[in-house]
Design an enzyme around this catalytic site. Structure first.
Site, PDB file in Angstrom:
ATOM      1  N   CYS A 162     -14.701 -12.361 -11.225  1.00 29.52           N
ATOM      2  CA  CYS A 162     -15.904 -11.608 -11.538  1.00 29.52           C
ATOM      3  C   CYS A 162     -17.148 -12.366 -11.064  1.00 29.52           C
ATOM      4  O   CYS A 162     -17.916 -12.916 -11.860  1.00 29.52           O
ATOM      5  CB  CYS A 162     -16.023 -11.292 -13.019  1.00 29.52           C
ATOM      6  SG  CYS A 162     -17.387 -10.142 -13.362  1.00 29.52           S
ATOM      7  N   CYS A 214     -17.816  -4.225  -9.329  1.00 30.66           N
ATOM      8  CA  CYS A 214     -18.601  -4.983 -10.288  1.00 30.66           C
ATOM      9  C   CYS A 214     -19.676  -4.069 -10.857  1.00 30.66           C
ATOM     10  O   CYS A 214     -20.629  -3.733 -10.146  1.00 30.66           O
ATOM     11  CB  CYS A 214     -19.254  -6.181  -9.594  1.00 30.66           C
ATOM     12  SG  CYS A 214     -20.322  -7.125 -10.687  1.00 30.66           S
TER      13      CYS A 214
END
Lengths: 113, 446
Positions: free
Chosen positions: B211, B390
């Site tokens: 991430c 994302c």
């Protein structure tokens, strides 16, 4: 990333899974109210509570339009696109409709008094 | 004649109405059975007696297990992981910035483990791909015909001198990545910083991290929090980047490079955190001009990340090159480059991008499909295009839904959502909907 119909249903199911107990409780209460409203000797038709339901819908709609962003942890200035406003209006109209439908037996009971 | 025509017309109308009713019912029924135009027709399970071993019961491991359990008949599927607790890792950022409670991201692996799959609660010590064996703690050996590696990654706090996970939540140190308890500790540190102000430093290491948007999200959400509490003027914000970019996707990178200065977040390029002195609240950074020291009131530490030791130290990892230490797979088929009965998915793979839950969602069907092809003595033909996503939260209440592939092209799932626009709807998706999508993925349904 594409989605299948079953996949969408699976996601919706999972999103609402934590709230199933609440939905079940609401259904039970609603069913009890419907039974109570239908069991009276003089039945109240929906059209007899039309004004109350319309008022309920309008109040719900206005409240949702005003407060839906807050309910999601956002503020009005976070709405930045047509998509956002479409979501706000769509959710508010749908939410107001759900609230109104849920209050049908309540208004019937109130009307009969 | 007229009467006959009228009867005939009425008959035709009735037949047409009946046909439409039947068709509608048929479509609804077919849709419920998953046979609508939107769904592929489910293939029959593959008959096989193969011994399939899955390492790891995280997002990728459990998704693989569920899909394989449905798509095979007769296979022996074993999943190895000693963890009972399942963490919804995309929730860590939300816990660390005070948006979610810790409980919202906790779950149990047992809720998602498919029936008929053997769950070995043990720790992998090493893998011997030459012998098709996995060595567990206690020296137990597990043989396999096919190995699926979904071991995730580990945080290397030791790479930062003076840093350990015990420090998170103390001395102004935060880290969103470690675990839910330390994410909560990070929130307490951010909360204190938001009250007191001072110098806030937000770091990012070099190399692959999971991430990659999280360090940016923490910086932006913290900055927004101070604005909400009207203490923004009392704080300085610094973001240290190891190179000259903030995000791999160029359009998002440009957006952030404009946005950060506008928000008063000072970007320091080519700076890498090398050590920290918690008692003094001082951090040392390696720069092009040597080492520099900075004092802070709050620092968000992002440690370098690596594959877990059984993979990193084995013959299964890339031995050289930019992905050295990560699982050596073909970036498209996710099949191991040298051991054709080995596949990988999730954070452990050495690919250019894709250490997100969204990547797992895209990778798992590819791995399962290609594994079944190999079991049937066919060539893998499903391709993973590097899809990653994302939901870049820029402040509480709004986010950008960023999705891109190996070529760094935007590949939005919803064409009506502009990926470069900060909007409310992506925030709702991140906060309310993606957890449900994740759970459906674990069950192998999406």
């Amino acid at each position: 990333m594409s989605f299948s119909l079953l996949g969408i249903i699976a996601v919706i199911f999972e999103v609402f899974r934590p709230y199933w107990p609440l939905f079940v409780a609401l259904l039970i209460i609603e069913a009890a109210l419907l039974i109570a409203a239908s069991s009276r000797s003089y039945k109240i038709h929906v059209r007899q509570v039309r004004k109350e339901l319309t008022l309920t819908y309008l109040v719900s709609l206005i409240l949702l339009l005003l407060f839906a962003p807050l309910l999601t942890g956002a503020r009005y200035h976070n709405l930045g696109s047509i998509v956002d406003y479409a979501a706000l209006f769509g959710a508010s109209f749908a939410g107001a409709l759900v609230v109104t439908l849920l209050t049908v037996p309540v208004w019937k009971l109130v009307k009969k008094g | 004649m007229l009467h006959t025509d009228k009867k005939e017309q009425e008959s035709i109308r009735i037949e047409r109405r009946h046909f439409l009713q039947l068709s509608t019912a048929g479509l609804i029924g077919a849709g419920l059975l998953g046979l609508s135009p939107f769904t592929p027709v489910a293939a029959k399970p593959t008959n096989t007696t193969a011994e399939i071993v899955i390492l790891g019961a995280g997002a990728a491991g459990i998704s693989l297990a569920n899909r394989l359990a449905r798509k095979t008949k007769g296979a022996s599927i074993t999943i190895i992981d000693d963890r009972e607790r399942h963490l919804y890792q995309p929730g860590l950022t939300l816990v660390a910035t005070g948006i979610w409670r810790t409980s919202a991201m906790l779950d149990q692996n047992s809720r998602y483990m498919p029936k008929g799959v053997n769950w070995l609660k043990s720790v992998v010590q090493s893998v011997d791909p030459e012998q098709n064996q996995v060595l567990l703690a206690g020296r137990k050996r597990i043989n396999y015909d096919y190995l699926l590696i979904a071991t995730g990654l580990e945080l290397n706090f030791a790479a930062i001198e003076g840093m350990s996970s015990d420090l998170i939540g103390h001395h102004g140190i935060g880290c969103v990545y470690d675990n839910p308890e330390n994410a909560e500790g990070t929130w307490k540190a951010i909360d204190r910083f938001a009250q007191s102000g001072g110098v806030g430093i937000f770091t990012r290491p070099s190399g692959a991290i999971k991430c990659a948007g999280a360090p940016l999200k923490v910086a932006m959400l913290t900055e927004h929090l101070l604005r909400q509490r009207k203490t923004r003027e009392s704080a300085e914000f610094f973001y240290t980047a190891p190179g000259t970019g903030l995000f791999s996707q160029p359009d998002v990178d440009s957006f952030l490079k404009r946005s950060f200065p506008e928000r008063g977040i000072d970007i320091h390029w080519n700076q890498r955190l090398t050590s920290i002195e918690p008692e003094r609240k001082r951090a040392t950074f390696a720069t092009e001009d040597g080492l520099i020291q900075k004092e802070y009131d709050f620092i968000h530490v992002v440690p370098p990340m690596q594959a877990v030791e059984p993979i990193r130290e084995s013959n299964l990892s890339w031995q050289t090159g930019p992905f050295s230490g990560w699982l050596e797979v073909d970036r498209h088929t996710l099949q191991h480059q040298r051991y054709t009965n080995v596949f990988g998915a999730g954070d452990c793979v050495g690919t250019p991008i894709g250490k997100t839950a969204a990547s797992v969602k895209a990778q798992v069907p590819v791995v399962v499909h290609n594994l079944l092809r190999v079991i049937n003595n066919e060539t893998p033909d499903a391709h993973y295009n590097g899809y990653t996503s994302c939901p870049l939260i820029t402040e509480r209440g709004q986010a950008m839904l960023v999705e891109f592939d190996y070529d760094l092209n935007m590949v939005p799932s919803f064409g009506f959502i502009d990926p470069l626009k900060e909007q409310w709807v992506p925030w709702i998706m991140k906060d309310k909907i993606l957890r449900g999508a994740y759970n459906a993925m674990l069950r192998g349904r999406v």
